[in-house]
Design a protein around this motif. Structure first.
Motif, PDB file in Angstrom:
ATOM      1  N   PHE A 196       0.830  -1.207   0.000  1.00 14.19           N
ATOM      2  CA  PHE A 196       0.000   0.000   0.000  1.00 14.19           C
ATOM      3  C   PHE A 196       0.869   1.263   0.000  1.00 14.19           C
ATOM      4  N   ALA A 231       2.692   1.779  -3.292  1.00 16.79           N
ATOM      5  CA  ALA A 231       1.788   2.283  -4.336  1.00 16.79           C
ATOM      6  C   ALA A 231       1.427   3.746  -4.083  1.00 16.79           C
ATOM      7  N   LEU A 232       1.277   4.101  -2.808  1.00 19.88           N
ATOM      8  CA  LEU A 232       0.949   5.485  -2.459  1.00 19.88           C
ATOM      9  C   LEU A 232       2.049   6.438  -2.926  1.00 19.88           C
ATOM     10  N   ARG A 252       1.960   6.814  -6.639  1.00 27.01           N
ATOM     11  CA  ARG A 252       0.802   7.580  -7.066  1.00 27.01           C
ATOM     12  C   ARG A 252       1.034   9.097  -6.943  1.00 27.01           C
ATOM     13  N   ASP A 300       1.286  11.758 -10.081  1.00 21.68           N
ATOM     14  CA  ASP A 300       0.455  12.960 -10.149  1.00 21.68           C
ATOM     15  C   ASP A 300       1.282  14.245 -10.128  1.00 21.68           C
ATOM     16  N   THR A 306      -5.106  11.446  -0.113  1.00 20.18           N
ATOM     17  CA  THR A 306      -4.824  10.523  -1.212  1.00 20.18           C
ATOM     18  C   THR A 306      -4.812   9.080  -0.716  1.00 20.18           C
ATOM     19  N   ALA A 307      -4.219   8.892   0.448  1.00 18.03           N
ATOM     20  CA  ALA A 307      -4.144   7.535   1.005  1.00 18.03           C
ATOM     21  C   ALA A 307      -5.548   7.007   1.332  1.00 18.03           C
ATOM     22  N   GLU A 318      -8.319   7.842  -0.100  1.00 14.56           N
ATOM     23  CA  GLU A 318      -8.946   7.533  -1.396  1.00 14.56           C
ATOM     24  C   GLU A 318      -8.472   6.171  -1.914  1.00 14.56           C
ATOM     25  N   GLN A 319      -7.159   5.987  -1.843  1.00  9.97           N
ATOM     26  CA  GLN A 319      -6.575   4.726  -2.322  1.00  9.97           C
ATOM     27  C   GLN A 319      -7.083   3.547  -1.488  1.00  9.97           C
ATOM     28  N   GLU A 320      -7.222   3.799  -0.199  1.00 12.41           N
ATOM     29  CA  GLU A 320      -7.693   2.757   0.710  1.00 12.41           C
ATOM     30  C   GLU A 320      -9.145   2.384   0.375  1.00 12.41           C
ATOM     31  N   ALA A 360     -10.686   2.807  -2.442  1.00 10.33           N
ATOM     32  CA  ALA A 360     -10.727   2.140  -3.750  1.00 10.33           C
ATOM     33  C   ALA A 360     -10.306   0.679  -3.613  1.00 10.33           C
ATOM     34  N   ALA A 361      -9.238   0.433  -2.841  1.00  8.02           N
ATOM     35  CA  ALA A 361      -8.738  -0.933  -2.683  1.00  8.02           C
ATOM     36  C   ALA A 361      -9.739  -1.795  -1.905  1.00  8.02           C
TER      37      ALA A 361
END
Ligand code: PLP
Length: 506
Positions: free
Chosen positions: A439, A442-443, A446, A450, A495-496, A498-500, A502-503
């Motif tokens: 995680f 990937a963060l 990402r 961006d 952002t984290a 959001e990523q969390e 989504a995952a």
């Protein structure tokens, strides 16, 4: 018969006309840099590796050496624009990945002078003043470390990696010469019939491991010295390893880290110096990053005992605010640089030039032709002054402590350790059974893709032999404010999350 008078083949930089031309070209380039800087949205352009590749493909169409050359202003302008657009903006507060400080203006100007005059340090006739300046900077840096400058020596290098290679070479050669009365650089290791061994803490910079490989010592002959709870080498363990060394093995160096890249750990230098002396082993202090503490009255105590080391690696292109390359290897006794001289002793070589003072520095360097980094270092340091450099180091340290406190207060973030210097390690703690290592990796990718923030990553070894991924903020920009840092952390958290989400939904 007609003779054609050829036109000028090129415009050299250093002539009267050339200097005017350089002035014009520099103005063009600076105008472009200002335009690009004004249009920036983050520390790097968005798009990640793909974006950089396609920008390069576009900018670099055509060969390196076209049949017909072009107009200098156009060629320079085109390439400088793309180069700048896809440069990392190290002045941006969210450029937090690497140890690249924003250099001073005066150092940048000195770099230009260095390029125009193109001096070198290998022979007196390659740069008489440059050589004097280089020696003076070395002597001053040796004093900063605490060495007796009448005995000390050293050289400016292209970076800590080369400084470490040189230090390990001297450690091998000096220790073997002291113990066997023979020169490894002459006979080679095989004929000496001993296996050199190097003592390091776990997590020593990889350039030390590479040096050990290159010097024919072999990676298998690194003895890892156990560390205490704070990550510092245990001197009694180093003593034990040296005492119990098997027949046929000869310890040549203890490598102490004086400010590790991630955690800022400083090995116990005074105690290690006592043990190194007792066993006749070279003590090297890798302060490539940590030497910045020497500028700060508040932090200097961290490096107590550094002058007991036989050699010290110091990067000024990390703490120091000069552009790379700005780095030094400093040695307690100048005569130990013998490894790099092809004549056993310079003045006894009965070389009449040498005795008349026509001396270059090729005997104390890995390089022959060598660029003059001393000019930018000297003008930058003299412009700033000790108080300002100390305050810059302290400010970066304060920023790191601010970030650490903020991270500690966030339930979704885990802090690595309190930052002794300017690196802050942390990780996001995702829920939903997500793998934290993957995680955080990937963060980081990402936010880089961006173009919003540049962070480094590392891993911290656990006692059970496993390791965990951490993200790293490297604070070397004293112009950054705590408010900016807070916003960067806020954005990262958003952002984290959001990523969390989504995952977890995937
Ligand atoms: C950065 C660093 C090095 C390598 O220095 P370069 O200038 O990048 O070659 C070596 N040791 C330590 C501890 C460092 O932080």
């Amino acid at each position: 018969m007609t003779t054609t008078v050829p036109g000028p083949l090129y415009q050299p930089a250093g002539t009267a006309a050339g200097l005017e031309s350089v002035r014009g070209l520099v103005n063009t380039a600076l105008d472009i840099l200002q335009e690009v800087s004004a249009a920036r949205l983050g520390p790097v352009a968005p798009g990640g590796p793909e974006g950089a590749r396609s920008a390069a493909a576009k900018a670099l169409a055509g060969p390196l050496l076209p049949e017909q050359g072009g107009d200098a202003t156009e060629v320079l302008g085109d390439l400088v624009r793309s180069y700048a657009e896809w440069s990392v903006d190290i002045t941006h507060p969210a450029a937090l990945a690497r140890m690249q400080p924003p250099p001073t203006d005066v150092a940048a100007a000195a770099e230009l002078v260095g390029a125009v005059l193109n001096q070198s340090l290998h022979a007196w006739e390659s740069g008489p003043f440059a050589l004097e300046l280089d020696r003076w900077v070395i002597a001053q840096l040796a004093e900063l470390v605490g060495y007796d400058s009448t005995e000390a020596g050293g050289t400016l290098t292209s970076g800590g990696s080369v400084s470490n290679l040189m230090a390990m070479t001297m450690a091998r050669d000096t220790t073997i010469a002291d113990k066997l009365g023979r020169h490894a650089f002459q006979e080679g290791l095989l004929r000496l019939g001993v296996q050199p061994v190097v003592l390091c803490p776990q997590g020593v910079h990889f350039s030390i491991e590479r040096a050990v490989r290159l010097l024919g010592i072999g990676e298998d002959n690194i003895r890892t010295v156990p560390i205490d709870r704070d990550g510092r080498m245990i001197p009694a363990e180093a003593d034990r390893i040296l005492t119990e060394l098997p027949e046929g093995e000869l310890a040549v160096a203890i490598v102490a880290v004086a400010g590790s890249t991630d955690l800022g750990i400083v090995d116990p230098l005074p105690e290690l110096a006592v043990i190194a002396r007792k066993h006749g082993v070279w003590l090297h202090a890798d302060a490539a990053y940590g030497a910045g503490a020497l500028f700060s009255p508040r932090l200097r105590g961290m490096l107590d005992g550094i002058a007991e080391a036989d050699s010290v690696t110091m990067d000024l292109h990390k703490f120091g605010w000069t552009p790379a390359s700005s780095a030094a290897l400093l040695v307690r006794r100048a005569e130990t640089m013998l490894s790099f001289g092809l004549q056993p002793t310079t003045c006894l070589s009965a070389d009449d030039d040498t005795c008349a003072g026509y001396i270059g520095s090729q005997n104390t360097s890995l390089q022959t032709t060598r660029r003059v980094d001393a000019l930018k270092i000297a003008v930058s340091m003299r412009t700033l002054g000790r108080e300002a450099v100390g305050a810059m180091v302290d400010t970066c340290h304060d920023l790191a402590r601010h970030a650490a406190a903020r991270i500690q207060a966030e339930p979704k973030l885990e802090l690595g350790t309190e930052p002794p210097l300017t690196a802050v390690l942390f990780r996001y703690l995702p829920g939903h059974g997500l793998d934290a290592d993957a995680f955080n990796g990937a963060l980081r990718r990402r936010v880089m893709e961006d173009g919003r923030a540049l962070l480094a990553r590392t891993h911290i070894a656990e006692e059970d032999g496993t390791s965990r991924v951490f993200l790293k903020l490297m604070l070397l920009n004293p112009e950054t404010t705590t408010g900016q840092l807070d916003r960067i952390i806020d954005e990262l958290l958003a952002t984290a999350a959001e990523q969390e989400a989504a995952a977890a939904g995937a």
